[in-house]
Motif scaffolding. Sequence first.
Motif, PDB file in Angstrom:
ATOM      1  N   ALA A   9     -10.010  10.132 -31.341  1.00 30.86           N
ATOM      2  CA  ALA A   9      -9.622   9.162 -30.319  1.00 30.86           C
ATOM      3  C   ALA A   9      -8.630   8.156 -30.889  1.00 30.86           C
ATOM      4  O   ALA A   9      -7.637   7.815 -30.228  1.00 30.86           O
ATOM      5  N   CYS A  10      -8.845   7.708 -32.115  1.00 34.78           N
ATOM      6  CA  CYS A  10      -7.905   6.776 -32.754  1.00 34.78           C
ATOM      7  C   CYS A  10      -6.544   7.432 -32.948  1.00 34.78           C
ATOM      8  O   CYS A  10      -5.504   6.800 -32.725  1.00 34.78           O
ATOM      9  N   LEU A  11      -6.541   8.672 -33.356  1.00 35.56           N
ATOM     10  CA  LEU A  11      -5.286   9.388 -33.550  1.00 35.56           C
ATOM     11  C   LEU A  11      -4.539   9.557 -32.227  1.00 35.56           C
ATOM     12  O   LEU A  11      -3.312   9.361 -32.165  1.00 35.56           O
ATOM     13  N   ILE A  12      -5.254   9.860 -31.167  1.00 34.44           N
ATOM     14  CA  ILE A  12      -4.637  10.019 -29.844  1.00 34.44           C
ATOM     15  C   ILE A  12      -4.053   8.691 -29.366  1.00 34.44           C
ATOM     16  O   ILE A  12      -2.924   8.633 -28.871  1.00 34.44           O
ATOM     17  N   VAL A  13      -4.787   7.606 -29.544  1.00 36.20           N
ATOM     18  CA  VAL A  13      -4.317   6.290 -29.109  1.00 36.20           C
ATOM     19  C   VAL A  13      -3.080   5.888 -29.905  1.00 36.20           C
ATOM     20  O   VAL A  13      -2.109   5.374 -29.344  1.00 36.20           O
ATOM     21  N   ARG A  14      -3.080   6.138 -31.226  1.00 30.36           N
ATOM     22  CA  ARG A  14      -1.912   5.813 -32.048  1.00 30.36           C
ATOM     23  C   ARG A  14      -0.687   6.612 -31.600  1.00 30.36           C
ATOM     24  O   ARG A  14       0.418   6.080 -31.532  1.00 30.36           O
ATOM     25  N   TYR A  15      -0.887   7.876 -31.298  1.00 27.94           N
ATOM     26  CA  TYR A  15       0.237   8.707 -30.847  1.00 27.94           C
ATOM     27  C   TYR A  15       0.778   8.207 -29.515  1.00 27.94           C
ATOM     28  O   TYR A  15       1.990   8.057 -29.347  1.00 27.94           O
ATOM     29  N   LEU A  16      -0.110   7.937 -28.554  1.00 26.39           N
ATOM     30  CA  LEU A  16       0.344   7.464 -27.243  1.00 26.39           C
ATOM     31  C   LEU A  16       1.015   6.101 -27.345  1.00 26.39           C
ATOM     32  O   LEU A  16       2.004   5.846 -26.656  1.00 26.39           O
ATOM     33  N   PHE A  21       8.358   0.003 -26.186  1.00 25.56           N
ATOM     34  CA  PHE A  21       8.289  -1.161 -27.070  1.00 25.56           C
ATOM     35  C   PHE A  21       8.020  -0.729 -28.507  1.00 25.56           C
ATOM     36  O   PHE A  21       8.626  -1.234 -29.444  1.00 25.56           O
ATOM     37  N   ALA A  22       7.131   0.222 -28.694  1.00 31.15           N
ATOM     38  CA  ALA A  22       6.809   0.678 -30.042  1.00 31.15           C
ATOM     39  C   ALA A  22       7.988   1.402 -30.680  1.00 31.15           C
ATOM     40  O   ALA A  22       8.205   1.311 -31.885  1.00 31.15           O
ATOM     41  N   GLN A  23       8.774   2.092 -29.867  1.00 28.91           N
ATOM     42  CA  GLN A  23       9.918   2.824 -30.408  1.00 28.91           C
ATOM     43  C   GLN A  23      11.058   1.891 -30.789  1.00 28.91           C
ATOM     44  O   GLN A  23      11.842   2.193 -31.675  1.00 28.91           O
ATOM     45  N   SER A  24      11.154   0.746 -30.129  1.00 28.32           N
ATOM     46  CA  SER A  24      12.230  -0.188 -30.428  1.00 28.32           C
ATOM     47  C   SER A  24      11.711  -1.458 -31.096  1.00 28.32           C
ATOM     48  O   SER A  24      12.343  -2.509 -31.030  1.00 28.32           O
TER      49      SER A  24
END
Length: 108
Positions: free
Chosen positions: A85-92, A98-101
Amino acid sequence: LQFSRKFYIAQWFRDTTMETEKAIKTQKDEDSSEGTHHAKDVETTGQIMHRAESRKKFLRSIIKTAPSQFSTLKMNSDTVDYEDACLIVRYLASMRPFAQSFDIYLTQ
């Protein structure tokens, strides 16, 4: 796992076909441009086709056999553990604009 396995085998099959077509086309182009060629350096069309057919035969035999380790796996598709679940949340979260920029916002 089974889908991934079949997908990659199909990709290798397609790549073999494309490599064969490129090799035959290259051979024909070299034959027409050079006129004469060295027999040791250039493979014949028959050799290229034979090698491609042996690769395809091998890939067909692999895709037909069911691997034993896949049959022993239990499928628990209805539950997700905490780490997943943590891995999925981090990916999303990383896919959000905002996270990309974030570096641009930080430098401004």
